[in-house]
Design a protein around this motif. Structure first.
Motif, short mmCIF file in Angstrom:
data_model
loop_
_atom_site.label_atom_id
_atom_site.label_comp_id
_atom_site.label_asym_id
_atom_site.label_seq_id
_atom_site.Cartn_x
_atom_site.Cartn_y
_atom_site.Cartn_z
N TYR A 1 -4.60 12.57 -9.57
CA TYR A 1 -4.72 12.60 -10.44
C TYR A 1 -4.19 12.66 -11.81
CZ TYR A 1 -6.36 16.29 -14.37
OH TYR A 1 -6.19 16.64 -15.47
N LEU A 2 -2.79 12.88 -11.23
CA LEU A 2 -2.08 12.86 -12.52
C LEU A 2 -1.90 11.64 -12.37
CD1 LEU A 2 1.25 16.03 -10.80
CD2 LEU A 2 0.13 15.39 -13.23
N ILE A 3 -1.49 10.73 -11.59
CA ILE A 3 -1.81 9.13 -12.24
C ILE A 3 -2.70 8.72 -12.58
CG2 ILE A 3 -0.90 7.30 -10.64
CD1 ILE A 3 0.51 8.83 -8.30
N PHE A 4 -4.07 8.48 -11.89
CA PHE A 4 -4.68 7.51 -12.27
C PHE A 4 -5.58 8.46 -13.54
CE2 PHE A 4 -3.64 5.95 -8.09
CZ PHE A 4 -3.74 4.70 -8.49
N SER A 5 -6.17 9.27 -13.93
CA SER A 5 -5.85 10.05 -14.93
C SER A 5 -5.66 10.13 -16.01
CB SER A 5 -7.18 11.73 -14.42
OG SER A 5 -7.57 12.26 -15.52
N LEU A 6 -3.99 11.34 -15.88
CA LEU A 6 -3.47 11.31 -17.00
C LEU A 6 -2.04 10.66 -17.35
CD1 LEU A 6 -2.60 15.25 -16.28
CD2 LEU A 6 -3.98 13.96 -18.07
N GLY A 7 -2.04 9.49 -16.00
CA GLY A 7 -1.27 8.41 -16.18
C GLY A 7 0.32 8.76 -16.95
N ARG A 8 0.54 9.69 -15.86
CA ARG A 8 1.88 10.34 -15.63
C ARG A 8 2.74 8.86 -14.92
NH1 ARG A 8 1.81 16.18 -16.02
NH2 ARG A 8 0.48 16.07 -18.32
N GLU A 9 3.82 9.04 -15.70
CA GLU A 9 4.75 7.43 -14.38
C GLU A 9 5.77 8.71 -13.47
OE1 GLU A 9 5.84 5.83 -18.31
OE2 GLU A 9 4.56 4.31 -18.23
N ASN A 10 5.94 9.80 -13.84
CA ASN A 10 7.10 10.37 -13.05
C ASN A 10 6.44 10.96 -11.67
OD1 ASN A 10 5.49 12.46 -14.49
ND2 ASN A 10 7.34 13.66 -14.75
N VAL A 11 5.40 10.61 -11.20
CA VAL A 11 4.64 11.04 -10.02
C VAL A 11 5.08 10.23 -8.48
CG1 VAL A 11 2.67 11.69 -8.83
CG2 VAL A 11 3.36 11.48 -11.61
N LEU A 12 6.01 10.80 -7.51
CA LEU A 12 6.07 10.28 -6.14
C LEU A 12 4.94 10.75 -5.16
CD1 LEU A 12 7.41 8.49 -4.10
CD2 LEU A 12 9.65 10.00 -4.00
N SER A 13 4.48 10.53 -5.32
CA SER A 13 3.60 11.06 -3.89
C SER A 13 3.86 10.80 -2.25
CB SER A 13 1.91 10.46 -4.05
OG SER A 13 1.16 10.82 -2.74
N LYS A 14 4.63 11.94 -1.92
CA LYS A 14 5.88 11.38 -0.53
C LYS A 14 4.76 11.83 0.87
CE LYS A 14 8.24 15.06 -2.05
NZ LYS A 14 9.63 15.54 -2.48
N GLY A 15 3.60 11.99 0.62
CA GLY A 15 2.60 11.54 1.40
C GLY A 15 1.90 10.71 1.72
N ASP A 16 2.13 9.95 0.90
CA ASP A 16 1.04 8.43 0.18
C ASP A 16 1.90 7.59 1.43
OD1 ASP A 16 -0.99 7.09 -1.85
OD2 ASP A 16 0.33 5.89 -0.70
N GLY A 17 0.98 7.57 2.78
CA GLY A 17 1.31 6.45 3.58
C GLY A 17 0.71 4.94 3.39
N THR A 18 0.92 4.72 2.32
CA THR A 18 1.21 3.21 1.98
C THR A 18 2.70 2.92 1.05
OG1 THR A 18 -1.92 2.51 0.66
CG2 THR A 18 0.44 1.19 0.45
N ILE A 19 2.62 4.09 0.33
CA ILE A 19 4.14 3.85 -0.05
C ILE A 19 5.15 4.00 1.31
CG2 ILE A 19 5.93 5.26 -1.58
CD1 ILE A 19 3.51 6.01 -3.08
N ARG A 20 5.12 4.84 2.07
CA ARG A 20 5.66 4.66 2.88
C ARG A 20 6.23 3.84 3.81
NH1 ARG A 20 3.89 10.15 6.35
NH2 ARG A 20 5.83 9.62 7.76
N ARG A 21 5.13 2.96 4.49
CA ARG A 21 4.99 2.07 4.85
C ARG A 21 5.20 0.53 4.38
NH1 ARG A 21 -0.02 3.96 5.93
NH2 ARG A 21 -1.08 1.69 4.74
N THR A 22 5.35 0.55 3.07
CA THR A 22 6.16 -0.64 2.12
C THR A 22 7.94 -0.34 1.64
OG1 THR A 22 3.46 0.11 0.70
CG2 THR A 22 5.80 -1.99 0.34
N ILE A 23 7.94 1.03 2.00
CA ILE A 23 9.38 1.33 1.82
C ILE A 23 9.85 0.30 2.87
CG2 ILE A 23 11.54 3.08 2.02
CD1 ILE A 23 10.22 2.37 -1.27
N GLN A 24 9.44 0.85 4.03
CA GLN A 24 9.71 0.66 5.85
C GLN A 24 9.74 -0.72 5.77
OE1 GLN A 24 6.46 1.37 8.78
NE2 GLN A 24 8.73 1.68 9.96
N TRP A 25 8.65 -1.30 5.28
CA TRP A 25 8.50 -2.42 4.70
C TRP A 25 9.71 -3.83 4.29
CZ3 TRP A 25 6.73 -5.08 0.45
CH2 TRP A 25 6.99 -7.41 0.84
#
Length: 219
Positions: free
Chosen positions: A142-166
């Protein structure tokens, strides 16, 4: 559809590529990233409740079905629609319950999305996660896709974790603490970094090793 777009002409993107050579290679390869916004706070949260623990493709299929059948997805409509009708679009009984709890909270003015615009990320997350069915990840979306907050890190987001691993050739998925370390220099613009990480998945880049996928970009 409203998009937040970032490219190499953006000063924020220029800052990010100066902080890390690997990230620079990824950003230069992708060029432009974009985030599809849903300014209506209720609709945004319903969309990401739908998306809990399923693929993006499955989420979009069900979400488009909801929009087609019910038209304008409002708190009043979702609260008054029968459970069986909502189940027929592909929602689990739990997700129907969560959507109805959210709708009731908005109708009864316990949740005010206009008020949220003046709240900090932490205050909003606290208010939203007090509702059954809305966890940290859903509130962050919601913070990202509705309010457009640019300082949000979703540490539980699996895609972000997998991409950092890659990107960094890690043997294991990074933990939340490890992920936060990678984002240390990116915290102010964590959403922008995330947008490039999400796009690398959608482009199929992660199907090859990083150096092979980003061949010719950087050292």
């Amino acid at each position: 559809m409203v998009y937040l777009k970032y490219d190499l002409n953006d000063e924020k993107v220029q800052y990010l590529i100066r902080t890390d050579k690997t990230l620079e290679r990824l950003i230069r390869y992708i060029g432009t990233s974009e985030l599809a916004m849903e300014k209506d706070g209720f609709k945004c949260l319903v969309k990401y409740i739908v998306g809990q623990q399923i693929s993006d493709k499955a989420r979009e299929t069900i979400w488009q079905r909801i929009c087609t059948i019910f038209g304008n997805v409002t708190p009043d409509i979702m609260f008054s629609t029968g459970t069986s009708d909502l189940r027929e679009v592909g929602l689990s009984s739990r997700k129907v319950e969560y959507i109805k709890i959210l709708a009731e909270s908005v109708v009864e003015k316990r949740i005010d999305f206009e008020e949220f615009k003046n709240f900090s990320n932490e205050e909003i997350i606290t208010r939203l996660t007090a509702l059954k069915g809305i966890g940290q990840w859903t509130a962050e979306m919601y913070l990202i896709f509705s309010l457009g907050r640019e300082n949000v890190l979703s540490k539980g987001d699996g895609t972000i974790r997998r991409t950092i691993q890659w990107m960094y050739g890690l043997e294991d998925l990074p933990s939340s603490k490890e992920l936060a370390k990678y984002f240390t220099n990116w915290n102010e613009y964590a959403t922008i970094v995330s947008s490039y990480l999400w796009k690398s998945i959608s482009l199929g880049l992660t199907q090859k090793p990083f150096d092979e996928a980003i061949l010719g970009q950087g050292g």
